[in-house]
Scaffold this motif. Structure first.
Motif, PDB file in Angstrom:
ATOM      1  N   THR A  97     -11.252  -8.622   7.069  1.00  0.00           N
ATOM      2  CA  THR A  97      -9.801  -8.615   7.265  1.00  0.00           C
ATOM      3  C   THR A  97      -9.128  -7.565   6.386  1.00  0.00           C
ATOM      4  N   PHE A  98      -9.634  -7.341   5.186  1.00  0.00           N
ATOM      5  CA  PHE A  98      -9.085  -6.296   4.318  1.00  0.00           C
ATOM      6  C   PHE A  98      -9.226  -4.934   4.992  1.00  0.00           C
ATOM      7  N   LYS A  99     -10.365  -4.678   5.587  1.00  0.00           N
ATOM      8  CA  LYS A  99     -10.587  -3.412   6.300  1.00  0.00           C
ATOM      9  C   LYS A  99      -9.629  -3.286   7.481  1.00  0.00           C
ATOM     10  N   ASP A 102       0.860  -1.179   0.000  1.00  0.00           N
ATOM     11  CA  ASP A 102       0.000   0.000   0.000  1.00  0.00           C
ATOM     12  C   ASP A 102       0.900   1.232   0.000  1.00  0.00           C
ATOM     13  N   THR A 157      -7.892  -1.992  -6.054  1.00  0.00           N
ATOM     14  CA  THR A 157      -7.561  -2.207  -4.648  1.00  0.00           C
ATOM     15  C   THR A 157      -7.752  -0.922  -3.850  1.00  0.00           C
ATOM     16  N   SER A 206      -6.119  -2.536   6.393  1.00  0.00           N
ATOM     17  CA  SER A 206      -5.980  -1.172   5.893  1.00  0.00           C
ATOM     18  C   SER A 206      -5.965  -0.143   7.001  1.00  0.00           C
ATOM     19  N   TYR A 243      -4.526 -14.600   0.989  1.00  0.00           N
ATOM     20  CA  TYR A 243      -5.710 -14.997   1.747  1.00  0.00           C
ATOM     21  C   TYR A 243      -5.728 -16.495   2.028  1.00  0.00           C
ATOM     22  N   PHE A 245     -13.124 -11.903   3.876  1.00  0.00           N
ATOM     23  CA  PHE A 245     -12.209 -11.080   3.083  1.00  0.00           C
ATOM     24  C   PHE A 245     -12.411  -9.602   3.398  1.00  0.00           C
ATOM     25  N   GLU A 246     -13.649  -9.133   3.348  1.00  0.00           N
ATOM     26  CA  GLU A 246     -13.906  -7.709   3.554  1.00  0.00           C
ATOM     27  C   GLU A 246     -13.504  -7.261   4.959  1.00  0.00           C
ATOM     28  N   LYS A 289     -10.454  -0.244  -0.856  1.00  0.00           N
ATOM     29  CA  LYS A 289     -10.031   0.288   0.435  1.00  0.00           C
ATOM     30  C   LYS A 289     -10.897   1.476   0.843  1.00  0.00           C
ATOM     31  N   ALA A 345      -3.869 -12.797  -4.310  1.00  0.00           N
ATOM     32  CA  ALA A 345      -5.002 -13.114  -3.424  1.00  0.00           C
ATOM     33  C   ALA A 345      -4.969 -14.554  -2.932  1.00  0.00           C
TER      34      ALA A 345
END
Length: 422
Positions: A185-187, A96, A121, A190, A166, A182-183, A125, A162
């Motif tokens: 853990t991605f949050k 990032d 991506t 970030s 993941y 996914f959503e 985010k 991915a």
């Protein structure tokens, strides 16, 4: 609250539930069948090394982590965002650029994913930053691969980044896990940091135990509970063959034991397994991945390798590097065969280096590392109050498989006990 409460199981969920119930004034006894608390979050200390039970990290953005732990006291060591994508003779950094400016040029020029993938991506985010964690587990669900495809991510992104990244989080490289995981853990990735305590992941459960005992919880290890018998007004628990009575019981054990103790058939018992090996390498010269995960872009060898001493030098004696390699599934190969495969894989990624003193120090074969979480899984998980009588569930299988899920389930159980008995 003037009540006697028994907590069965001393993992994250049980320790959180026990402390919070004790804080209401109840007398709480916690029984753990192992000789130490921690459940799946434990560390072994041998010959100056720290070996966590499998590859584990903590996301500091988790709400329950922030409310239940003193992060400063844990003396956290952090990993850099993103990862190093690896295959034979090839390595590339993908990170990032806003959170990892030092990797800006490498990430922009990275050809293992497309320019459009990088823009998508950043868009994802932004979208998730505006959503609350509570809404992520609501609405329609699908698997991660379908979700990424529907958002336009390329096959290169899915296969090169991915699947291994993941795959490490969900232990499911096929990306058949729920997009809700996914959503979430991605949050968290970030918004927070990825970290380990300087003393190993076991320091988390050690702190939770200290806080529970400070609240008055009587923690007893090497104590096996074989039966939880609930009447309308009280509970009798069989502990090492002796009957112990209480006003309520919280079952915070592994899924199989919880099913046997409570007869709640909805507790999930289908599992993902993994094998994590720990290797010492003389010298402190860092690999160019630094504190980033090294992801295997092929399906041969370990899913990922991590240089723990790059982030947490306390994990190994002075002058030694400590690497971990995690293989997904139960694996039929012997420890030595897996170690040889890990070394071969690492040398293929770094053909300019040799790892002649690559020494296997420790192996963990974890048959139940996570319960399986396919699309829609969270719609059928058991609830805290599902057992009959004044018996409650506290474990990640009432939420989702994670440190967040375990701790939040302990909070839920404590709230339910207080509401019902208070």
């Amino acid at each position: 609250m003037d009540a006697d409460v028994i907590v069965v199981g001393g993992g994250l969920a049980g320790l959180v539930a026990a402390r919070r119930i004790a804080d209401t004034g109840a007398d709480v006894r916690l029984f753990e069948r192992a000789d130490t608390v921690g459940g799946r979050v434990r560390s072994t200390h041998e010959d100056g090394f720290t070996f966590d039970r499998g590859f584990q990290v903590m996301f500091t953005g988790y709400p329950a982590v922030q409310s239940e732990l003193d992060l400063d006291a844990l003396d956290l060591r952090t990993f850099a965002p993103g990862a190093c994508i690896c295959r034979p003779g090839h390595r590339s950094i993908l990170s990032d650029p806003f959170r990892d400016p030092s990797a800006l040029t490498e990430s922009v020029l990275n050809r293992d994913v497309t320019v459009a993938d990088k823009l998508r991506t950043l868009k994802l985010k932004r979208e998730l930053s505006r959503r609350s964690t509570e809404t992520i587990f609501q609405g329609p669900d699908t698997d991660i691969e379908s979700y990424l495809g529907s958002r336009g991510f390329s096959r290169k992104y899915i296969d090169n980044f991915a699947a291994p990244f993941y795959g490490g989080i969900t232990l499911d490289r096929s990306l058949s896990t729920s997009k809700r995981v996914f959503e979430y853990t991605f949050k968290m990735l970030s918004e927070g940091k990825t970290a380990v305590p300087a003393g190993g992941m076991g320091a988390i459960t050690a702190q939770l135990r200290e806080r529970a005992e400070a609240a008055g919880v009587d923690v007893r290890t090497s104590a096996t509970v074989s039966e939880v018998d609930a009447d309308e007004g009280d509970v009798t628990v069989a502990v090492d063959g002796a009957a112990v009575e209480a006003d309520a019981a919280v079952v915070a054990t592994d899924p199989k034991a919880a099913r046997e103790l409570t007869d709640v058939s909805g507790i999930p018992t289908d599992a993902h397994a993994c094998v994590t090996q720990w290797f010492s390498v003389p010298g402190r010269d860092e690999l160019d991945a630094g504190t980033r995960l090294m992801l295997n872009a092929t399906e041969t060898g370990p899913n990922q390798i991590a240089d723990h001493t790059a982030a947490a030098p306390e994990y190994a004696p002075e002058g030694v590097r400590l690497l971990s390699a995690t293989f997904l599934g139960e694996r039929a190969e012997s420890d030595d065969e897996l170690a040889a495969l890990a070394k071969e894989t690492l040398e293929s990624w770094y053909p300019e280096r040799r790892f002649g003193d690559f020494s296997l120090e420790h192996t963990d074969r974890i048959q139940f590392a996570q319960f399986q979480q396919p699309a829609g899984f969270s719609d059928s998980l058991p609830a805290t109050r599902d057992p009959a009588g004044p018996v409650y569930l506290a474990a990640d299988y009432t939420r989702w498989s994670s440190i967040q899920g375990a701790m939040a389930s302990g909070q839920d159980a404590a709230t339910a006990v207080h509401e019902d008995l208070g």
